[in-house]
Design an enzyme around this catalytic site. Structure first.
Site, PDB file in Angstrom:
ATOM      1  N   LEU A  73      26.429  18.113 -11.894  1.00  0.00           N
ATOM      2  CA  LEU A  73      25.706  17.290 -10.924  1.00  0.00           C
ATOM      3  C   LEU A  73      24.204  17.445 -11.067  1.00  0.00           C
ATOM      4  CD1 LEU A  73      27.796  18.239  -7.774  1.00  0.00           C
ATOM      5  CD2 LEU A  73      28.009  16.167  -9.145  1.00  0.00           C
ATOM      6  N   SER A 111      13.625  19.592 -14.839  1.00  0.00           N
ATOM      7  CA  SER A 111      14.845  20.135 -14.252  1.00  0.00           C
ATOM      8  C   SER A 111      15.004  21.625 -14.491  1.00  0.00           C
ATOM      9  CB  SER A 111      16.074  19.444 -14.875  1.00  0.00           C
ATOM     10  OG  SER A 111      16.020  18.061 -14.744  1.00  0.00           O
ATOM     11  N   ILE A 122      24.799  22.726 -11.915  1.00  0.00           N
ATOM     12  CA  ILE A 122      23.941  22.047 -10.949  1.00  0.00           C
ATOM     13  C   ILE A 122      22.534  21.928 -11.544  1.00  0.00           C
ATOM     14  CG2 ILE A 122      22.980  22.095  -8.615  1.00  0.00           C
ATOM     15  CD1 ILE A 122      26.101  21.841  -8.747  1.00  0.00           C
ATOM     16  N   GLU A 123      22.092  20.695 -11.712  1.00  0.00           N
ATOM     17  CA  GLU A 123      20.742  20.413 -12.194  1.00  0.00           C
ATOM     18  C   GLU A 123      19.913  19.998 -10.986  1.00  0.00           C
ATOM     19  OE1 GLU A 123      18.506  17.304 -15.281  1.00  0.00           O
ATOM     20  OE2 GLU A 123      20.687  17.268 -15.074  1.00  0.00           O
ATOM     21  N   ILE A 124      18.772  20.651 -10.806  1.00  0.00           N
ATOM     22  CA  ILE A 124      17.864  20.299  -9.714  1.00  0.00           C
ATOM     23  C   ILE A 124      16.585  19.806 -10.356  1.00  0.00           C
ATOM     24  CG2 ILE A 124      16.668  21.085  -7.645  1.00  0.00           C
ATOM     25  CD1 ILE A 124      18.807  23.367  -7.544  1.00  0.00           C
TER      26      ILE A 124
END
Length: 129
Positions: A73, A111, A122-124
């Site tokens: 995500l 990211s 989890i990519e932020i």
């Protein structure tokens, strides 16, 4: 025909750890909603939500093979990436890659990547100006 994503479903092995990660680390709001037959949990953020299923106790209908750790995500942060990194470090969440430049749905992003308690990737990210 399709305009946007409304919600996705996350399957977890460890409900309390999952709730802590998505609410305390990522800042999502835990919400309860009712269907005609049951009460369910979801993580709300912006105008989206992530419905929560417990592995082995999934609500029907569900994916053909619902398993923890199968999601990859990308979330767009409202904070600068440096603040995200600081928050992750304060929460003892290991950054496994980044900051790196990637391409999001609307252009260039920066990211960092972490894993949630179920090992989902989890990519932020933040969009570059």
């Amino acid at each position: 025909m399709i305009d946007h994503i409304d919600h996705i479903v996350l399957t977890t092995r460890d409900k309390p750890a999952c709730i802590r990660f998505y609410t305390e680390v990522l800042g999502m709001k835990l919400v309860t909603f009712k269907t005609p037959t049951e009460e369910r949990l979801a993580f709300a953020f912006g105008v989206q939500k992530i419905n929560l299923h417990e592995w082995g106790r999934e609500f029907k209908p569900h994916a053909h093979l619902p398993v923890p750790g199968a999601l990859d995500l990308c979330f767009i942060s409202s904070l600068p990436l440096d603040a995200v990194i600081e928050k992750l470090r304060a929460a003892n969440v290991k950054i496994i890659e980044g900051p790196v430049r990637k391409t999001g749905a609307q252009g260039a992003i920066r990211s960092v990547y972490v894993r949630d308690p179920d090992l989902n990737l989890i990519e932020i990210s933040v969009y570059e100006s």
